[in-house]
Write a protein that holds these residues in place. Structure first.
Motif, PDB file in Angstrom:
ATOM      1  N   ALA A  12      -1.849 -26.454  -1.840  1.00  0.00           N
ATOM      2  CA  ALA A  12      -2.762 -27.399  -1.189  1.00  0.00           C
ATOM      3  C   ALA A  12      -2.277 -27.710   0.225  1.00  0.00           C
ATOM      4  O   ALA A  12      -3.071 -27.829   1.162  1.00  0.00           O
ATOM      5  N   VAL A  13      -0.964 -27.832   0.387  1.00  0.00           N
ATOM      6  CA  VAL A  13      -0.360 -28.052   1.711  1.00  0.00           C
ATOM      7  C   VAL A  13      -0.686 -26.869   2.621  1.00  0.00           C
ATOM      8  O   VAL A  13      -1.124 -27.036   3.761  1.00  0.00           O
ATOM      9  N   SER A  14      -0.483 -25.665   2.100  1.00  0.00           N
ATOM     10  CA  SER A  14      -0.750 -24.451   2.879  1.00  0.00           C
ATOM     11  C   SER A  14      -2.222 -24.373   3.287  1.00  0.00           C
ATOM     12  O   SER A  14      -2.542 -24.096   4.449  1.00  0.00           O
ATOM     13  N   PHE A  15      -3.136 -24.626   2.338  1.00  0.00           N
ATOM     14  CA  PHE A  15      -4.562 -24.526   2.628  1.00  0.00           C
ATOM     15  C   PHE A  15      -4.983 -25.576   3.654  1.00  0.00           C
ATOM     16  O   PHE A  15      -5.713 -25.265   4.601  1.00  0.00           O
ATOM     17  N   SER A  16      -4.527 -26.814   3.467  1.00  0.00           N
ATOM     18  CA  SER A  16      -4.960 -27.877   4.379  1.00  0.00           C
ATOM     19  C   SER A  16      -4.425 -27.655   5.794  1.00  0.00           C
ATOM     20  O   SER A  16      -5.140 -27.827   6.775  1.00  0.00           O
ATOM     21  N   ASN A  17      -3.170 -27.237   5.911  1.00  0.00           N
ATOM     22  CA  ASN A  17      -2.597 -26.952   7.230  1.00  0.00           C
ATOM     23  C   ASN A  17      -3.258 -25.753   7.897  1.00  0.00           C
ATOM     24  O   ASN A  17      -3.564 -25.785   9.089  1.00  0.00           O
ATOM     25  N   SER A  18      -3.464 -24.689   7.113  1.00  0.00           N
ATOM     26  CA  SER A  18      -3.821 -23.393   7.692  1.00  0.00           C
ATOM     27  C   SER A  18      -5.322 -23.179   7.813  1.00  0.00           C
ATOM     28  O   SER A  18      -5.826 -22.816   8.876  1.00  0.00           O
ATOM     29  N   VAL A  19      -6.047 -23.400   6.709  1.00  0.00           N
ATOM     30  CA  VAL A  19      -7.480 -23.079   6.666  1.00  0.00           C
ATOM     31  C   VAL A  19      -8.324 -24.224   7.206  1.00  0.00           C
ATOM     32  O   VAL A  19      -9.342 -24.002   7.861  1.00  0.00           O
ATOM     33  N   ILE A  20      -7.887 -25.462   6.950  1.00  0.00           N
ATOM     34  CA  ILE A  20      -8.628 -26.637   7.434  1.00  0.00           C
ATOM     35  C   ILE A  20      -8.126 -27.076   8.816  1.00  0.00           C
ATOM     36  O   ILE A  20      -8.892 -27.527   9.652  1.00  0.00           O
ATOM     37  N   GLY A  21      -6.816 -26.939   9.037  1.00  0.00           N
ATOM     38  CA  GLY A  21      -6.237 -27.401  10.297  1.00  0.00           C
ATOM     39  C   GLY A  21      -5.884 -28.874  10.282  1.00  0.00           C
ATOM     40  O   GLY A  21      -5.704 -29.506  11.317  1.00  0.00           O
ATOM     41  N   ALA A  22      -5.778 -29.457   9.061  1.00  0.00           N
ATOM     42  CA  ALA A  22      -5.238 -30.817   8.945  1.00  0.00           C
ATOM     43  C   ALA A  22      -3.718 -30.732   9.093  1.00  0.00           C
ATOM     44  O   ALA A  22      -3.171 -29.636   9.246  1.00  0.00           O
ATOM     45  N   ARG A  23      -3.028 -31.862   9.056  1.00  0.00           N
ATOM     46  CA  ARG A  23      -1.582 -31.838   9.310  1.00  0.00           C
ATOM     47  C   ARG A  23      -0.801 -32.574   8.230  1.00  0.00           C
ATOM     48  O   ARG A  23      -0.985 -33.775   8.018  1.00  0.00           O
ATOM     49  N   THR A  24       0.045 -31.817   7.548  1.00  0.00           N
ATOM     50  CA  THR A  24       0.894 -32.418   6.515  1.00  0.00           C
ATOM     51  C   THR A  24       2.184 -31.636   6.376  1.00  0.00           C
ATOM     52  O   THR A  24       2.206 -30.424   6.570  1.00  0.00           O
ATOM     53  N   ASN A  25       3.243 -32.342   6.051  1.00  0.00           N
ATOM     54  CA  ASN A  25       4.465 -31.674   5.617  1.00  0.00           C
ATOM     55  C   ASN A  25       4.340 -31.408   4.123  1.00  0.00           C
ATOM     56  O   ASN A  25       3.424 -31.892   3.468  1.00  0.00           O
ATOM     57  N   ARG A  26       5.286 -30.645   3.584  1.00  0.00           N
ATOM     58  CA  ARG A  26       5.279 -30.370   2.142  1.00  0.00           C
ATOM     59  C   ARG A  26       6.021 -31.530   1.484  1.00  0.00           C
ATOM     60  O   ARG A  26       7.242 -31.517   1.378  1.00  0.00           O
ATOM     61  N   GLU A  27       5.276 -32.531   1.076  1.00  0.00           N
ATOM     62  CA  GLU A  27       5.874 -33.747   0.520  1.00  0.00           C
ATOM     63  C   GLU A  27       6.395 -33.510  -0.901  1.00  0.00           C
ATOM     64  O   GLU A  27       5.827 -32.724  -1.650  1.00  0.00           O
ATOM     65  N   GLY A  28       7.441 -34.226  -1.251  1.00  0.00           N
ATOM     66  CA  GLY A  28       7.866 -34.271  -2.644  1.00  0.00           C
ATOM     67  C   GLY A  28       7.006 -35.281  -3.378  1.00  0.00           C
ATOM     68  O   GLY A  28       6.311 -36.092  -2.751  1.00  0.00           O
ATOM     69  N   GLY A  29       7.046 -35.263  -4.713  1.00  0.00           N
ATOM     70  CA  GLY A  29       6.266 -36.232  -5.497  1.00  0.00           C
ATOM     71  C   GLY A  29       6.542 -37.674  -5.093  1.00  0.00           C
ATOM     72  O   GLY A  29       5.610 -38.446  -4.817  1.00  0.00           O
ATOM     73  N   PRO A  30       7.831 -38.108  -5.008  1.00  0.00           N
ATOM     74  CA  PRO A  30       8.126 -39.497  -4.642  1.00  0.00           C
ATOM     75  C   PRO A  30       7.677 -39.862  -3.227  1.00  0.00           C
ATOM     76  O   PRO A  30       7.151 -40.947  -2.996  1.00  0.00           O
ATOM     77  N   SER A  31       7.869 -38.952  -2.238  1.00  0.00           N
ATOM     78  CA  SER A  31       7.498 -39.295  -0.855  1.00  0.00           C
ATOM     79  C   SER A  31       5.975 -39.358  -0.704  1.00  0.00           C
ATOM     80  O   SER A  31       5.453 -40.172   0.056  1.00  0.00           O
ATOM     81  N   ALA A  32       5.241 -38.506  -1.440  1.00  0.00           N
ATOM     82  CA  ALA A  32       3.771 -38.576  -1.404  1.00  0.00           C
ATOM     83  C   ALA A  32       3.297 -39.886  -2.023  1.00  0.00           C
ATOM     84  O   ALA A  32       2.406 -40.548  -1.489  1.00  0.00           O
ATOM     85  N   LEU A  33       3.903 -40.271  -3.145  1.00  0.00           N
ATOM     86  CA  LEU A  33       3.528 -41.526  -3.798  1.00  0.00           C
ATOM     87  C   LEU A  33       3.838 -42.713  -2.881  1.00  0.00           C
ATOM     88  O   LEU A  33       3.049 -43.655  -2.769  1.00  0.00           O
ATOM     89  N   ALA A  34       4.971 -42.644  -2.192  1.00  0.00           N
ATOM     90  CA  ALA A  34       5.340 -43.704  -1.234  1.00  0.00           C
ATOM     91  C   ALA A  34       4.311 -43.789  -0.106  1.00  0.00           C
ATOM     92  O   ALA A  34       3.902 -44.885   0.300  1.00  0.00           O
ATOM     93  N   ALA A  35       3.869 -42.625   0.404  1.00  0.00           N
ATOM     94  CA  ALA A  35       2.859 -42.608   1.472  1.00  0.00           C
ATOM     95  C   ALA A  35       1.539 -43.193   0.978  1.00  0.00           C
ATOM     96  O   ALA A  35       0.851 -43.910   1.711  1.00  0.00           O
ATOM     97  N   ALA A  36       1.190 -42.924  -0.284  1.00  0.00           N
ATOM     98  CA  ALA A  36      -0.052 -43.463  -0.864  1.00  0.00           C
ATOM     99  C   ALA A  36       0.001 -44.980  -0.958  1.00  0.00           C
ATOM    100  O   ALA A  36      -0.976 -45.674  -0.656  1.00  0.00           O
TER     101      ALA A  36
END
Length: 394
Positions: free
Chosen positions: A141-165
């Motif tokens: 999902a990270v690869s698709f969003s960065n590459s095909v959509i052109g959105a911007r995200t790092n490859r978050e771990g489960g805890p860091s993504a939950l923290a961001a949410a």
């Protein structure tokens, strides 16, 4: 790292212990990677959902957060669970596994997370904008969003993504910055890529060679979103590629700096050898498509191949609940079920306990699945295109 006054209050515990703990994790991450500030995120995708992956400690951690009133601030989706959440009994998932999996889903739901368990959130109602900052964690999902959509995200771990949410922000570093999105190797492709599995084989080979570099592909004449999905997923699995560019196809390919790149040729020979390398088994007990989760187009293609046929051995195609419902409306589900196959929602073969369900050899057309199944699920693998896999089950 610069923090706003509101962010400082969060860090000082003025907004509660849960937010303090989660925000502290983001600050530490930002400090490690030299972030200058926090940036708001438009959406989050959280991994660490399957009971198979997180076990009792992870389940208890999530239940603890939910019991303390933790609530997400932005649209947040979930990665695949370890089973089909509605039809797990019919598909033969173990009862004790199901009980614990449902505890996990309940905890996420209490936090306000949308329990669409899918690795393709962009096909199920969470489609980021071009250049929108997000915090997603599943590698494909990270690869698709960065590459095909052109959105911007790092490859978050489960805890860091939950923290961001929960906090609504993420540290500004890595692939959020334009200078870090430039390619550092050019892949010259000289091969006919017809099937999704061909793109998976290409991705697997390239990922193995370049590890976590950012490739710029030339020579790929055309590719639909399913094929690009397969390419990125395999590169993320065999290497750690979180962003790629394809000449004439992906949105940032014309914008990035391409001069002076080292080049790497890939031809028919490498693709053929990758198919052979990934095929460790002979005859599959089960064939499973949908890693990453299948689109409606992929389900339609399978239904077309199975119409009026009878399977001798099972075929699953994994997808999100939303796409499954669309497939039911189109009558694809009826065709596949009548043939002896199943559209399976909410999970995929990599995070489900298929090794405990009597399967020893799995047929796949996914480079990502072929990479993970031997280790995660103790499976022999038959890696082939959809035509050959379906033919072998009839």
């Amino acid at each position: 790292m610069y923090l706003t006054k509101e962010e400082e209050k969060t860090l000082n515990g003025e907004k509660g212990k849960v937010l303090e703990r989660m925000f502290r994790l983001l600050v530490r991450l930002g400090d490690i990677y030299g972030a200058d500030k926090m940036i708001p995120v438009g959406s989050v995708q959280v991994a660490g959902v399957s009971y198979k992956s997180i076990g009792d400690p992870g389940t208890e951690f999530l239940e603890d957060l939910a019991s303390k009133g933790a609530k997400v601030k932005v649209l947040t989706y979930l990665n695949p669970a370890g089973m089909d959440l509605e039809n797990w009994k019919e598909l033969g998932f173990p009862k004790d596994f199901a009980k614990n999996q449902l505890r996990i889903m309940d905890a996420f739901k209490k936090m306000g997370i949308v329990v669409t368990s899918t690795c393709t959130p962009y096909l199920a109602g969470n489609l980021p904008r071009f250049r929108e900052h997000i915090a997603w964690s599943e590698s494909s999902a990270v690869s698709f969003s960065n590459s095909v959509i052109g959105a911007r995200t790092n490859r978050e771990g489960g805890p860091s993504a939950l923290a961001a949410a929960l906090c609504g922000v993420t540290p500004n570093y890595g692939l959020h910055l334009w200078e870090n999105r430039q390619p550092n190797i050019q892949i010259d492709v000289d091969a006919d890529l017809e099937f999704n599995s061909d793109f998976g084989a290409l991705g697997y080979y390239v990922g193995k060679q370049i590890k976590n570099k950012i490739p710029y592909f030339s020579g790929i004449k055309d590719a639909n979103t399913d094929q690009l999905k397969a390419l990125g997923a395999a590169m993320a699995a065999s290497g750690a590629v979180a962003l790629y560019h394809v000449e004439g196809l992906t949105p940032e390919a014309d914008l990035v700096e391409k001069k002076g790149l080292e080049t790497m040729p890939v031809g028919k020979k490498e693709i053929k050898e990758t198919y052979e390398k990934l095929s460790t088994g002979k005859k599959p007990d089960i064939v499973i498509f949908g890693c990453p989760h299948a689109s409606l187009r992929e389900i339609s293609a399978l239904a077309e191949k199975l119409e009026g046929k009878k399977l001798k051995k099972p075929i699953w195609i994994c997808t999100s609940r939303m796409v499954k419902e669309a497939a039911e409306r189109m009558g694809y589900d009826e065709i596949i079920t009548k043939a002896g196959g199943s559209i399976v929602a909410d999970t995929c073969m990599v995070v489900s306990p298929i090794e405990k369900m009597g399967y020893k050899t799995t047929g796949v057309n996914s480079g990502k699945a072929a990479n993970y199944l031997p280790g995660f699920c103790k499976q022999e693998v038959c890696f082939a295109n959809i035509n050959d896999l379906v033919e072998g089950q009839l």
